[in-house]
Design a protein around this motif. Structure first.
Motif, PDB file in Angstrom:
ATOM      1  N   MET A  38      -4.952   2.210  -7.218  1.00  0.00           N
ATOM      2  CA  MET A  38      -4.035   2.537  -6.140  1.00  0.00           C
ATOM      3  C   MET A  38      -4.225   1.600  -4.976  1.00  0.00           C
ATOM      4  N   SER A  39      -3.371   1.105  -4.426  1.00  0.00           N
ATOM      5  CA  SER A  39      -3.766   0.165  -3.301  1.00  0.00           C
ATOM      6  C   SER A  39      -3.232   1.108  -2.030  1.00  0.00           C
ATOM      7  N   LEU A  40      -3.953   0.663  -1.000  1.00  0.00           N
ATOM      8  CA  LEU A  40      -3.835   1.335   0.153  1.00  0.00           C
ATOM      9  C   LEU A  40      -2.549   0.539   1.127  1.00  0.00           C
ATOM     10  N   ILE A  41      -1.642   0.988   1.459  1.00  0.00           N
ATOM     11  CA  ILE A  41      -0.583   0.504   2.498  1.00  0.00           C
ATOM     12  C   ILE A  41      -1.044  -0.016   3.666  1.00  0.00           C
ATOM     13  N   GLU A  42      -1.355  -1.005   4.177  1.00  0.00           N
ATOM     14  CA  GLU A  42      -1.462  -1.322   5.406  1.00  0.00           C
ATOM     15  C   GLU A  42      -0.452  -1.529   6.424  1.00  0.00           C
ATOM     16  N   ASN A  43       0.566  -2.451   6.041  1.00  0.00           N
ATOM     17  CA  ASN A  43       1.882  -2.293   6.687  1.00  0.00           C
ATOM     18  C   ASN A  43       3.234  -2.109   6.085  1.00  0.00           C
TER      19      ASN A  43
END
Length: 128
Positions: A1-6
């Motif tokens: 799972m990737s972290l949303i940065e924008n």
């Protein structure tokens, strides 16, 4: 799972929409689906390894307060009565022991007839 940065511009545009949606839900005075809520809460308890809770629903805040207050009041009354009975029986026991001690001391100083009368009186009063 990737972290949303924008957030994308579309996601940012949806923030006020979702904010209003959840605000309306939070401030809603509509009745909840009790069966669904019960099912979800019990499932959550089972999921974390706890036994299923008893779930109570109230239509009015006062009804919930009265139920909680009544339960606390009955528990406090029970504890109070329990303590009073212990005190009463404790005092009765002390009284009986003192009574016996007084009879024994008096009977040692008086004749056996007086001793018999004191014992009979004590038995009659339920002291011995």
């Amino acid at each position: 799972m990737s972290l949303i940065e924008n957030l994308t511009p579309e996601q940012e545009a949806l923030i006020p929409v979702y904010r209003e949606k959840w605000r309306a839900i939070a401030l809603s005075t509509e009745r909840i689906a009790r069966a669904k809520v019960t099912e979800v809460v019990k499932a959550a308890y089972v999921f974390v390894g706890l036994s299923e809770p008893e779930i109570l629903f109230f239509d009015r805040l006062y009804a919930a307060w009265a139920a909680i207050n009544g339960d606390l009041e009955s528990k406090l009354k029970y504890k109070l009565y329990q303590g009073l009975w212990k005190l009463i029986f404790g005092l009765r026991e002390i009284y009986q022991q003192l009574h016996i001690e007084i009879i024994n001391k008096l009977s040692a100083e008086f004749s056996s007839d007086a001793h018999i009368l004191l014992r009979q009186d004590s038995l009659y009063l339920g002291m011995l």
